[in-house]
Write an enzyme that holds these catalytic residues in place. Structure first.
Site, PDB file in Angstrom:
ATOM      1  N   ASP A 118      53.144 -29.358  48.822  1.00  0.00           N
ATOM      2  CA  ASP A 118      53.444 -30.707  48.362  1.00  0.00           C
ATOM      3  C   ASP A 118      54.770 -31.187  48.927  1.00  0.00           C
ATOM      4  O   ASP A 118      55.820 -30.594  48.673  1.00  0.00           O
ATOM      5  CB  ASP A 118      53.485 -30.687  46.823  1.00  0.00           C
ATOM      6  CG  ASP A 118      53.591 -32.075  46.242  1.00  0.00           C
ATOM      7  OD1 ASP A 118      52.839 -32.954  46.691  1.00  0.00           O
ATOM      8  OD2 ASP A 118      54.435 -32.286  45.359  1.00  0.00           O
TER       9      ASP A 118
ATOM     10  N   THR B 135      53.122 -38.156  50.012  1.00  0.00           N
ATOM     11  CA  THR B 135      54.553 -37.967  50.266  1.00  0.00           C
ATOM     12  C   THR B 135      54.807 -37.393  51.665  1.00  0.00           C
ATOM     13  O   THR B 135      55.729 -37.821  52.341  1.00  0.00           O
ATOM     14  CB  THR B 135      55.184 -37.023  49.221  1.00  0.00           C
ATOM     15  OG1 THR B 135      54.425 -35.822  49.135  1.00  0.00           O
ATOM     16  CG2 THR B 135      55.208 -37.678  47.866  1.00  0.00           C
ATOM     17  N   THR B 136      53.965 -36.447  52.079  1.00  0.00           N
ATOM     18  CA  THR B 136      54.165 -35.874  53.406  1.00  0.00           C
ATOM     19  C   THR B 136      53.937 -36.934  54.478  1.00  0.00           C
ATOM     20  O   THR B 136      54.705 -37.042  55.439  1.00  0.00           O
ATOM     21  CB  THR B 136      53.194 -34.699  53.633  1.00  0.00           C
ATOM     22  OG1 THR B 136      53.214 -33.860  52.480  1.00  0.00           O
ATOM     23  CG2 THR B 136      53.582 -33.896  54.847  1.00  0.00           C
TER      24      THR B 136
ATOM     25  N   ASP C 156      48.753 -35.054  41.502  1.00  0.00           N
ATOM     26  CA  ASP C 156      48.553 -36.041  42.564  1.00  0.00           C
ATOM     27  C   ASP C 156      47.192 -36.701  42.431  1.00  0.00           C
ATOM     28  O   ASP C 156      47.045 -37.916  42.550  1.00  0.00           O
ATOM     29  CB  ASP C 156      48.630 -35.371  43.947  1.00  0.00           C
ATOM     30  CG  ASP C 156      50.057 -34.983  44.324  1.00  0.00           C
ATOM     31  OD1 ASP C 156      50.960 -35.186  43.485  1.00  0.00           O
ATOM     32  OD2 ASP C 156      50.262 -34.492  45.446  1.00  0.00           O
TER      33      ASP C 156
HETATM   34  P1  ADP Z   1      50.306 -36.106  51.653  1.00  0.00           P
HETATM   35  O1  ADP Z   1      51.488 -35.500  50.990  1.00  0.00           O
HETATM   36  O2  ADP Z   1      50.704 -37.158  52.617  1.00  0.00           O
HETATM   37  O3  ADP Z   1      49.263 -36.555  50.696  1.00  0.00           O
HETATM   38  P2  ADP Z   1      48.433 -34.068  52.381  1.00  0.00           P
HETATM   39  O4  ADP Z   1      48.787 -32.701  52.806  1.00  0.00           O
HETATM   40  O5  ADP Z   1      47.829 -34.237  51.043  1.00  0.00           O
HETATM   41  O6  ADP Z   1      49.703 -34.953  52.540  1.00  0.00           O
HETATM   42  O7  ADP Z   1      47.431 -34.634  53.476  1.00  0.00           O
HETATM   43  C1  ADP Z   1      46.919 -35.921  53.395  1.00  0.00           C
HETATM   44  C2  ADP Z   1      46.137 -36.239  54.644  1.00  0.00           C
HETATM   45  O8  ADP Z   1      45.036 -35.333  54.792  1.00  0.00           O
HETATM   46  C3  ADP Z   1      45.552 -37.627  54.577  1.00  0.00           C
HETATM   47  O9  ADP Z   1      45.752 -38.269  55.811  1.00  0.00           O
HETATM   48  C4  ADP Z   1      44.079 -37.361  54.324  1.00  0.00           C
HETATM   49  O10 ADP Z   1      43.254 -38.389  54.827  1.00  0.00           O
HETATM   50  C5  ADP Z   1      43.873 -36.080  55.071  1.00  0.00           C
HETATM   51  N1  ADP Z   1      42.683 -35.347  54.611  1.00  0.00           N
HETATM   52  C6  ADP Z   1      42.400 -34.923  53.365  1.00  0.00           C
HETATM   53  N2  ADP Z   1      41.204 -34.290  53.335  1.00  0.00           N
HETATM   54  C7  ADP Z   1      40.716 -34.320  54.587  1.00  0.00           C
HETATM   55  C8  ADP Z   1      39.533 -33.831  55.229  1.00  0.00           C
HETATM   56  N3  ADP Z   1      38.600 -33.187  54.526  1.00  0.00           N
HETATM   57  N4  ADP Z   1      39.387 -34.052  56.552  1.00  0.00           N
HETATM   58  C9  ADP Z   1      40.328 -34.695  57.240  1.00  0.00           C
HETATM   59  N5  ADP Z   1      41.470 -35.157  56.724  1.00  0.00           N
HETATM   60  C10 ADP Z   1      41.659 -34.992  55.418  1.00  0.00           C
HETATM   61 MG    MG Z   2      48.097 -35.453  49.399  1.00  0.00          MG
END
Ligand code: ADP
Ligand code: MG
Length: 560
Positions: A65, A98-99, A395
């Site tokens: 996270d 957030t990332t 989240d």
């Molecule tokens: P953040 O802190 O920004 O939410 P995450 O590590 O949760 O970071 O990653 C979010 C990103 O991962 C988003 O761009 C989301 O669309 C992408 N994502 C989530 N699940 C999938 C998936 N199954 N395939 C491709 N991308 C995905």
């Molecule tokens: Mg996320």
């Protein structure tokens, strides 16, 4: 200003202070901010890696996270802290993304650095970023899919997308459904027809020892307490519950009062009167009709004994937050003075004891009372697993409730970013002057998301981006990356769905932070810039970055 003062150098800075101007200041700041942003990049997406953070006290947090990582890192550099604030704002406003927000902020600054090297003035860059960000957010609204907020399937997908990669994988469906149910339980329709979700009524409890697949949603509260006395009953179909926040103990008449006992008789008398007082309190509890007492303070041993004899279940030192939650769950009042307690203050509860976990489940048993609170009981094998699960679930709760309130979603997996980049690039043609280059640089920065998603999945970032751009040019606005197969697919159809609001927020906070950093052309530090915060002398190029980030390096070991 008087004639005399002009021309004469005026010394206003202390001897130890340091100053850095223009390019030096900019590159110092940009490097610091980028270093932070880059440190979380590898965690982006479902295939992102986790970080292990060890605090100075030796506490270990394992997480994916963004905001947690940045908050746990011992960052001691003012510019780097601005990036941490991006994550915090994103967390507060959207709960997820957030990332993404931090990574985009870092990429904006990286691209800005290139423009600065081409002698483009920061003001033009700031203006261009600002224009591009506004345009992108406008386009989000155009791209977004309006969803029916009763559509559980979409909501579940939003929950699952947010949870992927957060230790919730194995039981995604179950947990997704629990989250949707929890949000729906606390959603009310406002007078204007909009949905209002009050997450304060969703309590998250964690229990180690069982698998996350055994997590459950309770229409009530979970109280992690033992009965005060072993002889008390612990299960009720329908109990009258008293919530009290004063102790059930002897009232001290006067702190100063000294007890003068001259004979054993007198002592006995005194003890009898104490016993009498406690007996009376228990009598009052019984008279008001309570079968169960949740007491926020202590309960005297003797009172415990009397309560047990009356067949009343009592719990003491219940947390204040649990008391408030119980009040909502049961529609009861918290009594502060037993003498004034009324039967109407009580709530009607069904109470179950989970012996294995030593928990009480308290649910509302009165159909006439509106049910407010639900508890998500998260289970996991170990403390670290449950903690990360809790963050992921938090989240997901946020994004599902936002979707219920806002009703707009987007295709994830980089689809929306590539589409926005395309539209912002088109828009750049209409922007004149040097701002145009900044608008284009902004579009490039958006494509960081699919690039990093690809990188983190072990795919070739350039190839992926080329494929994605081609699909979008071919009028496929939902083409994104399926990180599990490496294919370009319609991610919306594939169930990778994100709330629109979080994306808008990510873009605006990333842009604001980047612009804030770019606006600074002068750093005046009341101390040595290159060592502030770090013990070791950095001596790195870029104006003491190494030292400035020393606190971080020390805290993080070799993780970056
Ligand atoms: P953040 O802190 O920004 O939410 P995450 O590590 O949760 O970071 O990653 C979010 C990103 O991962 C988003 O761009 C989301 O669309 C992408 N994502 C989530 N699940 C999938 C998936 N199954 N395939 C491709 N991308 C995905
Ligand atoms: Mg996320």
């Amino acid at each position: 200003m008087s004639q005399r003062m002009q021309g004469q150098p005026m010394i206003i800075l202390g001897e130890d202070s340091q100053r850095m101007k223009d390019q030096d200041a900019q590159s110092h700041n940009i490097s610091a901010a980028r270093a932070v942003a880059e440190s979380v990049r590898t965690t982006l997406g479902p295939k992102g890696m986790d970080k292990m953070l060890v605090s100075s006290m030796g506490d270990v947090t394992i997480t994916n996270d963004g905001v947690t990582i940045l908050q746990e890192m011992d960052i001691d550099n003012p510019t780097a802290e601005m990036i941490v604030e991006v994550a915090e704002t994103q967390e507060d406003e959207a709960g997820d993304g957030t990332t993404t927000a931090v990574a985009i902020a870092g990429e904006l600054l990286k691209n800005a650095e290139d423009l600065l090297e081409q002698d483009i003035h920061p003001t033009a860059i700031i203006k261009g970023f600002h224009l591009a960000s506004a345009k992108a957010r406008e386009e989000i609204d155009d791209i977004a899919v309006d969803v029916d907020t009763d559509d559980e399937e979409v909501l579940r997908k939003v929950a699952e997308t947010s949870m992927t990669g957060k230790g919730a994988e194995l039981n995604k469906e179950l947990l997704g459904q629990l989250i949707v149910d929890a949000v729906r339980a606390v959603t009310v329709e406002a007078d204007d027809g909009s949905n209002v979700v009050d997450l304060d009524y969703v309590n998250i409890e964690t229990q180690t020892g069982r698998s996350s697949g055994e997590s459950e949603l309770l229409r009530g509260a979970v109280i992690d307490k033992d009965p005060v006395h072993p002889d008390m009953p612990d299960t009720f179909e329908e109990a009258k519950a008293l919530l009290i926040d004063e102790p059930i103990e002897i009232e001290e008449t006067d702190v100063e009062a000294e007890l003068q006992v001259d004979s054993p008789d007198q002592l006995q008398q005194f003890l009898d009167s104490e016993e009498q007082q406690l007996r009376q309190k228990v009598e009052q509890i019984k008279d008001v009709g309570a079968d169960v007492v949740f007491c926020q303070k202590g309960i005297d041993d003797l009172a415990q004994h009397f309560l047990a004899k009356e067949g009343i279940l009592a719990l003491r030192r219940v947390k204040k937050s649990d008391m408030k939650f119980l009040r909502e769950v049961l529609g009861a009042s918290i009594v502060s003075d037993l003498d004034a307690a009324q039967p109407t203050d009580l709530g009607t509860a069904s109470i179950r004891r989970d012996e294995a976990d030593e928990l009480f489940y308290v649910e509302n048993a009165d159909d006439d009372v509106e049910q407010h609170g639900v508890t998500l009981l998260l289970r996991g094998s170990t403390e670290h697993v449950v903690d990360e699960l809790k963050r992921g679930i938090g989240d997901a709760l946020d994004v599902v409730s936002q979707t219920v309130a806002d009703g707009r979603v987007l295709a994830g997996g980089g689809a929306v970013e590539v589409e926005l980049a395309r539209r912002v690039r088109d828009y750049a043609d209409s922007v004149s002057g040097r701002e145009q280059m900044a608008v284009e640089a902004f579009a490039d920065a958006l494509e960081l998301v699919p690039r990093v998603l690809a990188e983190n999945s072990g795919l070739d970032a350039i190839d992926t981006l080329v494929d994605l751009r081609a699909a979008h040019a071919d009028d496929d606005p939902r083409a994104g990356l399926d990180v599990f197969t490496g294919d370009v697919v319609d991610t919306y159809e594939a169930g990778v769905v994100e709330p629109a609001h979080a994306k808008e927020q990510a873009l605006s906070s990333a842009t604001e932070a980047a612009n804030l950093v770019l606006k600074i052309d002068d750093i005046i530090a009341a101390g040595d810039l290159s060592t502030s915060g770090g013990e070791e002398e950095g001596g790195a190029p870029g104006g003491g970055m190494g030292g400035g980030m020393g606190g971080m390096g020390g805290g993080m070991g070799g993780m970056m």
